[in-house]
Design an enzyme around this catalytic site. Sequence first.
Site, PDB file in Angstrom:
ATOM      1  N   ASP A  63       0.870  -1.181   0.000  1.00  0.00           N
ATOM      2  CA  ASP A  63       0.000   0.000   0.000  1.00  0.00           C
ATOM      3  C   ASP A  63       0.903   1.225   0.000  1.00  0.00           C
ATOM      4  OD1 ASP A  63      -2.763  -0.882   0.117  1.00  0.00           O
ATOM      5  OD2 ASP A  63      -2.319  -1.659   2.106  1.00  0.00           O
ATOM      6  N   ARG A  71       4.190   2.957   3.007  1.00  0.00           N
ATOM      7  CA  ARG A  71       4.960   1.928   3.725  1.00  0.00           C
ATOM      8  C   ARG A  71       6.455   2.156   3.553  1.00  0.00           C
ATOM      9  NH1 ARG A  71       0.250   1.493   6.006  1.00  0.00           N
ATOM     10  NH2 ARG A  71      -1.277   0.248   4.862  1.00  0.00           N
ATOM     11  N   LYS A 169      -9.827   0.464  -6.089  1.00  0.00           N
ATOM     12  CA  LYS A 169     -10.374   0.197  -4.764  1.00  0.00           C
ATOM     13  C   LYS A 169     -11.137   1.430  -4.276  1.00  0.00           C
ATOM     14  CE  LYS A 169      -6.374   1.558  -1.939  1.00  0.00           C
ATOM     15  NZ  LYS A 169      -5.292   1.113  -1.036  1.00  0.00           N
ATOM     16  N   HIS A 170     -12.125   1.275  -3.426  1.00  0.00           N
ATOM     17  CA  HIS A 170     -12.642   0.066  -2.805  1.00  0.00           C
ATOM     18  C   HIS A 170     -14.035  -0.160  -3.381  1.00  0.00           C
ATOM     19  CE1 HIS A 170      -9.976   2.158   0.079  1.00  0.00           C
ATOM     20  NE2 HIS A 170      -9.571   0.939   0.435  1.00  0.00           N
ATOM     21  N   HIS A 182     -11.873  -0.468   9.270  1.00  0.00           N
ATOM     22  CA  HIS A 182     -10.850  -1.135  10.072  1.00  0.00           C
ATOM     23  C   HIS A 182     -11.364  -1.410  11.488  1.00  0.00           C
ATOM     24  CE1 HIS A 182      -8.388   0.827   6.949  1.00  0.00           C
ATOM     25  NE2 HIS A 182      -7.541  -0.165   7.136  1.00  0.00           N
ATOM     26  N   ASP A 252     -10.656  -6.620   0.634  1.00  0.00           N
ATOM     27  CA  ASP A 252      -9.839  -5.780   1.507  1.00  0.00           C
ATOM     28  C   ASP A 252      -9.329  -6.696   2.631  1.00  0.00           C
ATOM     29  OD1 ASP A 252      -8.611  -3.571   2.619  1.00  0.00           O
ATOM     30  OD2 ASP A 252     -10.405  -2.326   2.641  1.00  0.00           O
TER      31      ASP A 252
END
Length: 340
Positions: A63, A71, A169-170, A182, A252
Amino acid sequence: MTPAIFGCSGPELTADERDFFRDADPAGYILFQRNCVDADQLRRLTDALREIHGRERLLVSIDQEGGRVARLGPPEWHRWPAPARFGELYARAPASAIEALRLNSKAMATELAAAGISVDFHAPFDVARPETDDVIGDRALGSDPMQVAALGRAILDGMAAGGVVGCLKHMPGHGRATADSHKELPRVEAPDTELAVDIAPFQTLAQRASIGMTAHIVFTEWDAERPATQSAWVVENIIRHRIGFDGLLLSDDIDMQALDGSIPERSVRALEAGCDIVLNCWAKMDDMVGIAEACSPIRTESAARLDEALASVTRPSETAVIEDLCAQRDALFAAAGLSL
């Protein structure tokens, strides 16, 4: 092949991970900051993953969107602007914004490809709204579907030019969610006529993207009981037919709190609903083993989509100079009176 993308626990593979990955043969891998120390180490890790499977063409993902979703970052890697910054430029100079984002995405992909990464889960094609939860926030490309589609295409094209596959996405859209999936399960109660706005950017790009990702959101108009990831009705009727996406469909992260049940149970439900592959990010060995044991081998049509996705992009014959691409991007912002 196990229809799952798994994470790794650290910057090097453990002996247990090597043995498990060799036996389970997952469809691919996803990397996080815990896996990325410096350029040499990261390349050794991605080479080690390829060595396990004996194939160069392997789904090794990350990601990397820019802004707060990055990241890889300084000082070892470049810092990339948040997607919303290109939306700001679009408001002043649409053509410049499209070109700036294409350049930015090519530069980003060049850096990722050098690390052995083949897929970037970028970018969100979610149409922003006043009530959109902050989990999307400045990751969104705008509030106008045409703008989102235009900038999204620039991302996909720039990624491909740098040798990396991008992602839609998404699906079918996170913009109306007022909760972070999340942490909890969002429910969207908008009628079908309004949801047409949310799926519009995905429809525009469906034939240009080879990888897509679902949303852990209940759309009561379409399926009042199940989130899109686990809804056969939404996957078949909205994502596959109405949006027209026929590429590799990923869930996801299956570990997100929007879903209930054990990790293997969640995975089975997503695959039964029509996802080709489940995404499991946290490198918890018990969960990964459970997924491998609970899920049937990857379906023939899903394996074909995986092969097509990885074949859709090739490494360019000449490696681009990242600094030159970034300088061209910055000049477009400066010409519009903006800076990064």
